[in-house]
Structures are given as C-alpha cells and as structure tokens.
Design an enzyme around this catalytic site. Structure first.
Site, PDB file in Angstrom:
ATOM      1  N   ASP A  75     -17.183 -17.173  38.510  1.00 43.02           N
ATOM      2  CA  ASP A  75     -17.625 -17.431  37.261  1.00 43.02           C
ATOM      3  C   ASP A  75     -16.628 -18.487  36.491  1.00 43.02           C
ATOM      4  O   ASP A  75     -15.534 -18.601  36.930  1.00 43.02           O
ATOM      5  CB  ASP A  75     -17.155 -16.082  36.660  1.00 43.02           C
ATOM      6  CG  ASP A  75     -17.683 -16.021  35.166  1.00 43.02           C
ATOM      7  OD1 ASP A  75     -18.722 -15.416  35.072  1.00 43.02           O
ATOM      8  OD2 ASP A  75     -16.785 -16.215  34.348  1.00 43.02           O
ATOM      9  N   ARG A  90     -20.084  -4.218  27.531  1.00 41.89           N
ATOM     10  CA  ARG A  90     -21.319  -3.874  28.715  1.00 41.89           C
ATOM     11  C   ARG A  90     -20.912  -4.543  30.249  1.00 41.89           C
ATOM     12  O   ARG A  90     -21.394  -4.338  30.975  1.00 41.89           O
ATOM     13  CB  ARG A  90     -22.470  -4.834  28.275  1.00 41.89           C
ATOM     14  CG  ARG A  90     -22.205  -6.177  28.122  1.00 41.89           C
ATOM     15  CD  ARG A  90     -23.207  -7.035  27.447  1.00 41.89           C
ATOM     16  NE  ARG A  90     -22.728  -8.579  27.263  1.00 41.89           N
ATOM     17  CZ  ARG A  90     -21.987  -9.024  26.358  1.00 41.89           C
ATOM     18  NH1 ARG A  90     -21.388  -8.195  25.473  1.00 41.89           N
ATOM     19  NH2 ARG A  90     -21.602 -10.191  26.431  1.00 41.89           N
ATOM     20  N   LYS A 112     -12.518 -14.028  34.441  1.00 45.46           N
ATOM     21  CA  LYS A 112     -13.564 -12.971  34.773  1.00 45.46           C
ATOM     22  C   LYS A 112     -13.527 -12.755  36.159  1.00 45.46           C
ATOM     23  O   LYS A 112     -13.369 -11.770  37.197  1.00 45.46           O
ATOM     24  CB  LYS A 112     -15.059 -13.107  34.388  1.00 45.46           C
ATOM     25  CG  LYS A 112     -15.128 -13.065  32.709  1.00 45.46           C
ATOM     26  CD  LYS A 112     -16.561 -12.990  32.243  1.00 45.46           C
ATOM     27  CE  LYS A 112     -16.593 -12.842  31.021  1.00 45.46           C
ATOM     28  NZ  LYS A 112     -17.932 -12.911  30.491  1.00 45.46           N
ATOM     29  N   VAL A 167     -20.462 -23.502  38.558  1.00 47.35           N
ATOM     30  CA  VAL A 167     -21.234 -23.806  39.818  1.00 47.35           C
ATOM     31  C   VAL A 167     -21.935 -25.021  38.937  1.00 47.35           C
ATOM     32  O   VAL A 167     -22.893 -24.765  38.169  1.00 47.35           O
ATOM     33  CB  VAL A 167     -22.272 -22.588  40.145  1.00 47.35           C
ATOM     34  CG1 VAL A 167     -23.189 -23.308  41.411  1.00 47.35           C
ATOM     35  CG2 VAL A 167     -21.250 -21.840  40.795  1.00 47.35           C
ATOM     36  N   ASP A 217     -26.015 -16.827  32.811  1.00 44.66           N
ATOM     37  CA  ASP A 217     -26.478 -16.387  31.443  1.00 44.66           C
ATOM     38  C   ASP A 217     -27.284 -17.915  30.909  1.00 44.66           C
ATOM     39  O   ASP A 217     -27.490 -17.964  29.918  1.00 44.66           O
ATOM     40  CB  ASP A 217     -25.477 -16.195  30.487  1.00 44.66           C
ATOM     41  CG  ASP A 217     -24.602 -17.558  30.595  1.00 44.66           C
ATOM     42  OD1 ASP A 217     -24.508 -18.456  31.168  1.00 44.66           O
ATOM     43  OD2 ASP A 217     -23.374 -17.288  29.835  1.00 44.66           O
ATOM     44  N   CYS A 243     -41.231 -18.991  44.086  1.00 44.22           N
ATOM     45  CA  CYS A 243     -39.794 -19.157  43.535  1.00 44.22           C
ATOM     46  C   CYS A 243     -39.787 -19.421  42.050  1.00 44.22           C
ATOM     47  O   CYS A 243     -40.938 -19.379  41.129  1.00 44.22           O
ATOM     48  CB  CYS A 243     -39.079 -20.662  44.098  1.00 44.22           C
ATOM     49  SG  CYS A 243     -39.700 -22.212  43.270  1.00 44.22           S
ATOM     50  N   CYS A 255     -28.192 -13.722  24.712  1.00 43.72           N
ATOM     51  CA  CYS A 255     -27.125 -12.571  23.979  1.00 43.72           C
ATOM     52  C   CYS A 255     -26.354 -13.121  22.884  1.00 43.72           C
ATOM     53  O   CYS A 255     -26.041 -11.968  22.063  1.00 43.72           O
ATOM     54  CB  CYS A 255     -26.219 -12.255  25.125  1.00 43.72           C
ATOM     55  SG  CYS A 255     -27.037 -11.769  26.642  1.00 43.72           S
ATOM     56  N   CYS A 262     -40.250 -25.470  45.580  1.00 46.92           N
ATOM     57  CA  CYS A 262     -40.590 -24.967  46.837  1.00 46.92           C
ATOM     58  C   CYS A 262     -41.658 -25.701  47.822  1.00 46.92           C
ATOM     59  O   CYS A 262     -41.671 -25.709  48.975  1.00 46.92           O
ATOM     60  CB  CYS A 262     -40.823 -23.641  46.765  1.00 46.92           C
ATOM     61  SG  CYS A 262     -42.405 -22.874  46.214  1.00 46.92           S
TER      62      CYS A 262
HETATM   63 ZN   LIG Z   1     -41.975 -22.860  43.835  1.00 52.85          ZN
END
Ligand SMILES: [Zn+2]
Length: 345
Positions: free
Chosen positions: A59, A70, A85, A109, A129, A170, A191, A251
């Site tokens: 994270d 939440r 986090k 990432v 998110d 996918c 959000c 894919c």
């Molecule tokens: Zn695909």
C-alpha cells in the site's frame, strides 16, 4: 495436522468443500494484496484468520481519521501517528494470527516495480482504488499466468470478478470491450466524490475472500467467473456472465501496455484534493530532509516511514521511496513545483 492447528481451524475444516486437505493447502498457500483500504483491510483480516500461509500487503498510503469508518484493521492511534497502512496492517494481522507470515510493503505498484512486488505469488488480490493500477494488475496476472480477483466499491455498491488467465474473461474483456457498462463495473465514481459505506466494502471483500480461498485450495472451478455486483442499500444483486473477447488487448493479443509502462503518468490524482508525484530515481534520507526543512516550513513531523510538513495552504507527505502526496491542490503543476522546491528536482 497438528492438533492445535486443527482446533484453530476446526469450523472451517468442518465445511466439506474445504476439509482437512483444503486447510492443509491453505496453510501452505500465499497471496499478495495490492491496496489496503476498505476492501484490502477486510480481505486481509478474513484471509489471515482463515490461515493463508503468507500474505504480502502493498500500500502507498498512510492512515487518516477519515479511514477509520470502514478500514477495519486500523485504530485511532494509527491515524494519530500517520502510520503507513502497510505497516499498521502488518502489526494488526500478526496479532490476529501469528502463524501467518505477513509482510507489509510501503510502495505504489507501478510498471517499474510490479515484477518485484507480484512475481512468485499464485494469486493477486485487488484492494486498490483506481483503474490505472487494476489494468496493471490485469496485465501482470495474465503475463505471469496466475489468477487475480478484481474488486471495487463505492457508495453503497461494489463489484468483483475472478480472472483466471486462459479460462475466464479478463478485466479488459469486461471493460475495454464494453461488455459491462460503467455503472456495472464500478468505473465511474470514487469514494472521494460520493462516499462509501463500510458495509458495502464488507460484502465485496467477503465475496473476494471466498473466491480467493477457492483458488488457493485448488477449487478455482467453483468460481462463477461472473462479474458480480451487490448494492447494500437497494438489496440488488447482479451476476453478469462476461465472455472472453477473442480480440482482447490483454488476454488475446498480450498487449501489456500498463505493465510495460506506456500508460503510467508521473503525476496522478490521489483523493479529492491531492496529487501524488511518483519519483523513483532515488531513496530519500527522511531524517536528513527533516533537518534541512525544519527552519523553513511549518509542522515538520517524521515517524520513520514518512515525513510531513505544511506549506500553507498545502500539506506535503513524503515517503522514503521518493513519492510525495501533496494535499490542497488538484493542479499538477503546483504539485510539481512544490516538490522541486522542497524535495529536489
Ligand atoms: Zn481479456
């Protein structure tokens, strides 16, 4: 199985689809969760209690008071200390189940580190998110030929879909080809604009956790492969079968543009009123930076993981990997100029 382990997991072992053999497999399994917000915390909690052998949690963010409504792994003290986090989650999960190897990594990432952070795990789980990162996870999962589970939640509803490369459609089949509309996919609001209920995140994280357990014990065929959505306010549940698109960019044609970095900007919106700058050229020495900034900016705080200071009306949070989140603006050029002035060009 060791009698203590058998006792600990006895109610799950009694469930015939898992049984002792399934539990043994789960204990030897591993998964990586990307994003540890409402979905990621609920998911990590369920999987840690279920006895997944190893969990890596990645994270990029830190705990704030507005998360506590939440994000079920965090406490008020985590927000007071602005803990990352990933760090707060790792501590809490270890206390929940010391038999699980939990590894929290503070990172965003991206195409540059996806291979390092995700490779070697037989399952990738979505707690993110944003669609930028989800398309990256989709590309990475197909490239590594491992399943991944897409999940998103906003307001009172959420969606999830289990992607098994070579078997199911996918994320790109579902969204880029228009098989699902934006509202069916959860792609339109965030959000930060229309809010989110903890209850909605709990439902979707629970479905995601059940799907994860099926995959990890070798019963992936029990997964529906459908795009499932649930609205806790209206009570409406939808299960949409998504066919594989024979022309799919990801894919079918193996065009991994998100993984290859062609689609990754250096600046991204991050919340309602924040911009994130990704700078990965160097690691920052936060204590040294803190000493350098102290005479010129207000309220410098450093907690070993991040450095925060105020340049009214802005607030900057800087991570050791060189990233910074600039709060108080949506203007990327303002964010860029603050970064170069205080952190370096
Ligand atoms: Zn695909």
């Amino acid at each position: 199985m060791d009698p203590n382990l058998y006792e600990r997991y006895s109610r799950q072992i009694l469930f015939g689809e898992i049984g002792e053999a399934g539990q043994e497999r789960l204990l030897k399994s591993s998964a990586v969760i990307v994003g540890c917000g409402a979905l990621g915390t609920a998911l990590a909690n369920l999987l840690t209690r279920a006895g997944v052998g190893k969990l890596r949690i990645v994270d990029r963010d830190f705990v704030e008071p507005s998360n506590l409504q939440r994000q079920t792994l965090f406490e008020e003290s985590d927000a007071r200390e602005s803990l990352p986090k990933a760090v707060a989650a790792e501590r809490r999960l270890r206390a929940i189940n010391s038999g699980v190897t939990v590894e929290g990594i503070v990172a965003d990432v991206s195409s540059k580190n996806a291979e390092d952070l995700l490779a070697g795990f037989p399952l990738i789980l979505d707690g993110t998110d944003n669609f930028e990162t989800r398309y990256l996870l989709n590309d990475a999962a197909i490239h590594f030929n491992v399943p991944w589970i897409y999940a998103a939640v906003v307001a009172s509803y959420g969606v999830t879909m289990t992607v098994r490369p070579g078997v199911t459609a996918c994320l790109a089949c579902a969204l880029e080809s228009g098989a699902a509309t934006e509202s069916q996919s959860g792609a339109e609001d965030t959000c930060d604009t229309i809010g989110v209920l903890g209850a909605a995140a709990g439902v979707i994280a629970s479905i995601e956790a059940a799907e994860a357990i099926k995959v990890l014990i070798g019963k992936g065929e029990s997964s529906s492969g459908c795009l499932m959505s649930f609205d806790v306010w209206s009570g409406r549940f939808q299960s949409l079968r998504v066919g594989k698109n024979p022309e799919c960019r990801a894919c079918a044609k193996h065009d991994f543009r998100y993984l290859e970095g062609d689609a990754q900007p250096h600046l991204t919106m991050c919340g309602r009123d924040s911009v994130q700058i990704h700078e990965r050229r160097r690691q920052l020495d936060l204590p040294a930076l803190s000493r350098r900034l102290a005479p010129t900016v207000a309220e410098v705080r450093e907690n070993g993981y991040l450095l925060r200071f105020r340049v009214p009306p802005y607030e900057m949070t800087v991570f050791a990997d060189g990233r910074a989140i600039i709060k108080g603006t949506r203007d990327t050029s303002v964010a860029r100029s603050l970064y170069s002035r205080y952190i370096g060009a």
